[in-house]
Scaffold this active site. Structure first.
Site, PDB file in Angstrom:
ATOM      1  N   SER A 148       0.815  -1.206   0.000  1.00  0.00           N
ATOM      2  CA  SER A 148       0.000   0.000   0.000  1.00  0.00           C
ATOM      3  C   SER A 148       0.854   1.263   0.000  1.00  0.00           C
ATOM      4  O   SER A 148       0.374   2.346  -0.310  1.00  0.00           O
ATOM      5  CB  SER A 148      -0.934   0.010   1.208  1.00  0.00           C
ATOM      6  OG  SER A 148      -0.199   0.003   2.413  1.00  0.00           O
ATOM      7  N   LYS A 149       2.130   1.141   0.348  1.00  0.00           N
ATOM      8  CA  LYS A 149       3.034   2.284   0.359  1.00  0.00           C
ATOM      9  C   LYS A 149       4.084   2.174  -0.745  1.00  0.00           C
ATOM     10  O   LYS A 149       5.092   2.861  -0.728  1.00  0.00           O
ATOM     11  CB  LYS A 149       3.741   2.383   1.718  1.00  0.00           C
ATOM     12  CG  LYS A 149       2.796   2.436   2.907  1.00  0.00           C
ATOM     13  CD  LYS A 149       3.560   2.511   4.211  1.00  0.00           C
ATOM     14  CE  LYS A 149       2.626   2.428   5.408  1.00  0.00           C
ATOM     15  NZ  LYS A 149       1.609   3.464   5.449  1.00  0.00           N
ATOM     16  N   SER A 150       3.839   1.320  -1.721  1.00  0.00           N
ATOM     17  CA  SER A 150       4.864   0.977  -2.706  1.00  0.00           C
ATOM     18  C   SER A 150       4.345   1.164  -4.121  1.00  0.00           C
ATOM     19  O   SER A 150       3.159   1.082  -4.408  1.00  0.00           O
ATOM     20  CB  SER A 150       5.287  -0.490  -2.510  1.00  0.00           C
ATOM     21  OG  SER A 150       6.014  -0.952  -3.614  1.00  0.00           O
TER      22      SER A 150
END
Length: 306
Positions: free
Chosen positions: A233-235
């Site tokens: 989700s942060k990539s």
């Protein structure tokens, strides 16, 4: 009132936050929870965790539900929206405050940073600041539980977490309170989710005890990460799965869960693939790891696990 069925021996759930489209890591968690519910002849519910408006993407919740449906996963009961359940959370908080298990706190993040970031006593200097509400965690409080996949987990909640936030200073409900209230009211017996929430479980168990609520069984699936170890989700690897062509991602998620690829190979429709998956799923094949790289999940999940 939340709609209920006669209490089953197994009731699981998938609870996405509407911060964007479902990515591959979310699909793995959803499929794992769905498969375990079907394996136990239980029910599978969907709950939308839309309690943090600043982080929500307009339309994301309905897009996520459409993606789940495209992959053959629909809730066995009407979808629950946390944004419509403020009264339930307020009632639980009032009970905790009235009994002294919770307290108001005006400490800022910078003030807590000066004492290591763990709240053990209030150090606020500005009494006019809006107050958060925290769960009082006694000295020496350790919670341990047996995770269905990861084994025994223990956490010194007082030292590792401190007094748990239940309502933020900006007025929004904290995840920990909402999830505990909702799991209890929906009769959730088994929580299956990603291992990024493994360290949240002891504080949820502590809150269940404070509210006199049952503790469900927990099972934490491997978290899918990118090559740098970052959560998808942060990539940049967090590309949304394709609703229009779900079979490739479905087969990859099946393999990430340690299942035999041949069982789904060649099946031409999602319906056929999900029926075969429900029949052929083997829980003992789930990888007993907390993290798995995105590349390995598409190839050999065990070899790439960390």
């Amino acid at each position: 009132m939340t709609e209920t069925l006669p209490h089953p021996h197994y009731r699981g759930r998938f609870a996405p936050s509407p911060t964007g489209p479902l990515h591959f890591g979310s699909l793995v968690a959803a499929l794992g929870s769905w498969l375990l519910a079907r394996h136990h002849q239980g029910e599978w519910l969907v709950r939308v965790e839309d309690l943090d408006p600043p982080r929500e993407v307009p339309g994301a919740a309905h897009a996520q539900l459409a993606t789940l449906a495209a992959f053959g996963m629909t809730s066995d009961l009407p979808v629950v929206w946390q944004s419509r359940r403020h009264a339930r959370y307020a009632h639980a908080l009032e009970r905790l405050l009235a009994g002294g298990a919770a307290f108001e706190c005006r400490c800022s993040r910078s003030e807590l940073a000066s004492v290591g970031g763990i709240h053990r006593r209030c150090v606020a200097r500005d009494a006019s600041r809006p107050a958060a509400v925290r769960l009082r965690v006694a000295e020496g409080t350790t919670v341990d539980f047996i995770d269905g996949l990861q084994g025994r987990i223990a956490q010194a909640v007082d030292r590792d977490v401190g007094d748990v936030v239940l309502r933020r200073a900006d007025g929004y409900w904290a995840y920990q309170l909402a999830v505990v209230v909702d799991d209890a009211e929906q009769g959730i017996t088994d929580v299956v989710r990603g291992a990024d929430l493994l360290d949240s479980t002891p504080r949820q168990i502590l809150l269940q005890r404070a509210l006199g609520l049952p503790t469900p069984r927990y099972l934490h699936l491997p978290l899918i990460v990118d090559a740098h170890g970052d959560k998808l989700s942060k990539s940049m690897a967090a590309l949304p799965v394709d609703d229009a062509s779900p079979l490739p991602a479905l087969r990859a998620a099946w393999q990430a869960l340690g299942q035999a690829p041949a069982l789904l190979a060649g099946l031409p429709t999602v319906t056929q693939a999900m029926q075969a998956a429900a029949r052929g799923f083997r829980p003992e094949r789930l990888p007993k790891v907390t993290h798995m790289t995105f590349a390995a999940a598409h190839n050999n999940p065990v070899a790439g696990a960390v």
